[in-house]
Motif scaffolding. Structure first.
Motif, PDB file in Angstrom:
ATOM      1  N   ARG A  57      -4.294 -13.553  38.208  1.00 45.16           N
ATOM      2  CA  ARG A  57      -4.036 -12.174  38.631  1.00 45.16           C
ATOM      3  C   ARG A  57      -2.554 -11.871  38.892  1.00 45.16           C
ATOM      4  NH1 ARG A  57      -9.001 -13.604  40.548  1.00 45.16           N
ATOM      5  NH2 ARG A  57     -10.683 -12.123  40.206  1.00 45.16           N
ATOM      6  N   THR A  58      -1.675 -12.549  38.156  1.00 47.81           N
ATOM      7  CA  THR A  58      -0.241 -12.316  38.290  1.00 47.81           C
ATOM      8  C   THR A  58       0.282 -11.877  36.931  1.00 47.81           C
ATOM      9  OG1 THR A  58      -0.054 -14.011  40.005  1.00 47.81           O
ATOM     10  CG2 THR A  58       1.973 -13.358  38.892  1.00 47.81           C
ATOM     11  N   TRP A  59       0.859 -10.681  36.871  1.00 47.93           N
ATOM     12  CA  TRP A  59       1.396 -10.173  35.614  1.00 47.93           C
ATOM     13  C   TRP A  59       2.458 -11.132  35.093  1.00 47.93           C
ATOM     14  CZ3 TRP A  59      -1.494  -6.771  33.395  1.00 47.93           C
ATOM     15  CH2 TRP A  59      -2.262  -5.896  34.168  1.00 47.93           C
ATOM     16  N   ILE A  60       2.488 -11.326  33.789  1.00 53.50           N
ATOM     17  CA  ILE A  60       3.369 -12.314  33.176  1.00 53.50           C
ATOM     18  C   ILE A  60       4.729 -11.720  32.801  1.00 53.50           C
ATOM     19  CG2 ILE A  60       3.626 -13.845  31.176  1.00 53.50           C
ATOM     20  CD1 ILE A  60       0.555 -14.276  31.376  1.00 53.50           C
ATOM     21  N   ILE A  61       4.778 -10.543  32.224  1.00 52.32           N
ATOM     22  CA  ILE A  61       6.042  -9.938  31.781  1.00 52.32           C
ATOM     23  C   ILE A  61       6.801  -9.316  32.956  1.00 52.32           C
ATOM     24  CG2 ILE A  61       7.136  -8.297  30.214  1.00 52.32           C
ATOM     25  CD1 ILE A  61       5.631 -10.406  28.673  1.00 52.32           C
ATOM     26  N   ARG A  62       6.168  -8.432  33.659  1.00 53.18           N
ATOM     27  CA  ARG A  62       6.641  -7.778  34.886  1.00 53.18           C
ATOM     28  C   ARG A  62       7.751  -6.744  34.741  1.00 53.18           C
ATOM     29  NH1 ARG A  62       6.743 -12.801  39.092  1.00 53.18           N
ATOM     30  NH2 ARG A  62       4.722 -13.629  38.508  1.00 53.18           N
ATOM     31  N   LYS A  63       8.668  -6.882  33.831  1.00 58.93           N
ATOM     32  CA  LYS A  63       9.806  -5.964  33.761  1.00 58.93           C
ATOM     33  C   LYS A  63       9.923  -5.331  32.379  1.00 58.93           C
ATOM     34  CE  LYS A  63      11.172  -6.755  37.926  1.00 58.93           C
ATOM     35  NZ  LYS A  63      11.001  -5.769  38.946  1.00 58.93           N
ATOM     36  N   ALA A  64      10.151  -4.034  32.330  1.00 63.75           N
ATOM     37  CA  ALA A  64      10.254  -3.305  31.074  1.00 63.75           C
ATOM     38  C   ALA A  64      11.480  -3.705  30.267  1.00 63.75           C
ATOM     39  CB  ALA A  64      10.280  -1.803  31.357  1.00 63.75           C
ATOM     40  N   TYR A  65      12.516  -4.223  30.915  1.00 61.96           N
ATOM     41  CA  TYR A  65      13.740  -4.541  30.163  1.00 61.96           C
ATOM     42  C   TYR A  65      13.559  -5.666  29.160  1.00 61.96           C
ATOM     43  CZ  TYR A  65      14.692  -8.139  33.775  1.00 61.96           C
ATOM     44  OH  TYR A  65      14.620  -9.196  34.628  1.00 61.96           O
ATOM     45  N   TYR A  66      12.435  -6.386  29.192  1.00 60.37           N
ATOM     46  CA  TYR A  66      12.152  -7.385  28.167  1.00 60.37           C
ATOM     47  C   TYR A  66      11.751  -6.733  26.849  1.00 60.37           C
ATOM     48  CZ  TYR A  66      12.286 -11.048  31.689  1.00 60.37           C
ATOM     49  OH  TYR A  66      12.691 -11.916  32.670  1.00 60.37           O
ATOM     50  N   GLY A  67      11.405  -5.449  26.893  1.00 60.28           N
ATOM     51  CA  GLY A  67      11.046  -4.724  25.682  1.00 60.28           C
ATOM     52  C   GLY A  67       9.591  -4.853  25.270  1.00 60.28           C
ATOM     53  N   PHE A  68       8.795  -5.558  26.045  1.00 65.77           N
ATOM     54  CA  PHE A  68       7.379  -5.713  25.735  1.00 65.77           C
ATOM     55  C   PHE A  68       6.666  -4.412  26.101  1.00 65.77           C
ATOM     56  CE2 PHE A  68       3.219  -7.885  25.897  1.00 65.77           C
ATOM     57  CZ  PHE A  68       3.338  -8.714  24.792  1.00 65.77           C
ATOM     58  N   PRO A  69       5.768  -3.914  25.248  1.00 66.04           N
ATOM     59  CA  PRO A  69       5.165  -2.599  25.481  1.00 66.04           C
ATOM     60  C   PRO A  69       4.066  -2.557  26.542  1.00 66.04           C
ATOM     61  CG  PRO A  69       4.281  -3.560  23.492  1.00 66.04           C
ATOM     62  CD  PRO A  69       5.350  -4.499  23.979  1.00 66.04           C
ATOM     63  N   GLY A  70       3.887  -3.605  27.287  1.00 75.61           N
ATOM     64  CA  GLY A  70       2.853  -3.661  28.315  1.00 75.61           C
ATOM     65  C   GLY A  70       2.983  -4.963  29.066  1.00 75.61           C
ATOM     66  N   ASP A  71       1.857  -5.505  29.514  1.00 72.23           N
ATOM     67  CA  ASP A  71       1.903  -6.775  30.240  1.00 72.23           C
ATOM     68  C   ASP A  71       0.636  -7.571  29.980  1.00 72.23           C
ATOM     69  OD1 ASP A  71       2.892  -8.773  31.905  1.00 72.23           O
ATOM     70  OD2 ASP A  71       3.538  -7.349  33.429  1.00 72.23           O
ATOM     71  N   LEU A  72       0.694  -8.841  30.323  1.00 75.86           N
ATOM     72  CA  LEU A  72      -0.398  -9.789  30.127  1.00 75.86           C
ATOM     73  C   LEU A  72      -0.778 -10.393  31.472  1.00 75.86           C
ATOM     74  CD1 LEU A  72       1.333 -11.591  27.150  1.00 75.86           C
ATOM     75  CD2 LEU A  72      -0.687 -10.129  26.936  1.00 75.86           C
ATOM     76  N   VAL A  73      -2.053 -10.734  31.608  1.00 77.24           N
ATOM     77  CA  VAL A  73      -2.511 -11.341  32.856  1.00 77.24           C
ATOM     78  C   VAL A  73      -3.753 -12.196  32.583  1.00 77.24           C
ATOM     79  CG1 VAL A  73      -4.001  -9.383  33.522  1.00 77.24           C
ATOM     80  CG2 VAL A  73      -3.034 -10.875  35.296  1.00 77.24           C
ATOM     81  N   PHE A  74      -3.835 -13.339  33.258  1.00 79.01           N
ATOM     82  CA  PHE A  74      -5.052 -14.146  33.268  1.00 79.01           C
ATOM     83  C   PHE A  74      -5.840 -13.786  34.521  1.00 79.01           C
ATOM     84  CE2 PHE A  74      -2.658 -16.939  30.439  1.00 79.01           C
ATOM     85  CZ  PHE A  74      -3.637 -17.328  29.537  1.00 79.01           C
ATOM     86  N   ILE A  75      -7.165 -13.689  34.386  1.00 78.18           N
ATOM     87  CA  ILE A  75      -8.021 -13.404  35.532  1.00 78.18           C
ATOM     88  C   ILE A  75      -9.143 -14.440  35.587  1.00 78.18           C
ATOM     89  CG2 ILE A  75      -9.628 -11.759  36.574  1.00 78.18           C
ATOM     90  CD1 ILE A  75      -7.847  -9.525  35.588  1.00 78.18           C
ATOM     91  N   ASP A  76      -9.301 -15.040  36.759  1.00 78.68           N
ATOM     92  CA  ASP A  76     -10.347 -16.026  37.017  1.00 78.68           C
ATOM     93  C   ASP A  76     -11.644 -15.284  37.322  1.00 78.68           C
ATOM     94  OD1 ASP A  76     -12.005 -18.069  37.908  1.00 78.68           O
ATOM     95  OD2 ASP A  76     -10.585 -18.860  39.366  1.00 78.68           O
ATOM     96  N   SER A  77     -12.669 -15.509  36.513  1.00 79.86           N
ATOM     97  CA  SER A  77     -13.956 -14.824  36.710  1.00 79.86           C
ATOM     98  C   SER A  77     -14.835 -15.511  37.742  1.00 79.86           C
ATOM     99  CB  SER A  77     -14.709 -14.735  35.381  1.00 79.86           C
ATOM    100  OG  SER A  77     -15.048 -16.037  34.925  1.00 79.86           O
ATOM    101  N   GLN A  78     -14.401 -16.688  38.255  1.00 76.48           N
ATOM    102  CA  GLN A  78     -15.227 -17.435  39.203  1.00 76.48           C
ATOM    103  C   GLN A  78     -14.525 -17.691  40.532  1.00 76.48           C
ATOM    104  OE1 GLN A  78     -16.604 -21.012  37.256  1.00 76.48           O
ATOM    105  NE2 GLN A  78     -17.138 -19.906  35.399  1.00 76.48           N
ATOM    106  N   GLY A  79     -13.408 -17.043  40.743  1.00 75.16           N
ATOM    107  CA  GLY A  79     -12.659 -17.259  41.983  1.00 75.16           C
ATOM    108  C   GLY A  79     -11.237 -16.784  41.835  1.00 75.16           C
TER     109      GLY A  79
END
Length: 102
Positions: A57-79
């Motif tokens: 649950r922690t965004w990976i990119i976080r900052k727009a200055y990297y030029g990525f059009p959004g962000d990525l995140v892993f989410i644990d479905s069991q905890g």
């Protein structure tokens, strides 16, 4: 998360994915080390981030200055544990959210 896209990953210790995201091509190198799961991120063939620690649950990119059009995140479905390769796409899913970073 509304409008999030699930990125299918495999339960292997090292993998490279090429995925279309928001009219761009993203290449994701995801690899397990003793200290955690890490990711290198390329956008349209250019490395924008390397060796990013993937946490629950922690965004990976976080900052727009990297030029990525959004962000990525892993989410644990069991905890709330950080991702480990053997549970990828089962316990830990990878999501893309367009326009998420600030």
């Amino acid at each position: 998360m509304t409008d999030a896209v699930t990125i299918p990953v495999s339960a292997v210790a090292s993998q490279t994915l090429t995925v279309p995201l928001s009219s761009h091509t993203a290449k994701l190198n995801i690899y397990q080390l003793d200290t955690g799961l890490f990711m290198d991120i390329y956008l349209d063939g250019t490395l924008i981030m390397a060796g990013v620690l993937c946490q629950d649950r922690t965004w990976i990119i976080r900052k727009a200055y990297y030029g990525f059009p959004g962000d990525l995140v892993f989410i644990d479905s069991q905890g709330t544990e950080d991702p480990y390769y053997s549970g990828l796409n089962d316990r830990w899913c990878l999501y893309y959210q367009e326009g998420q970073n600030v």
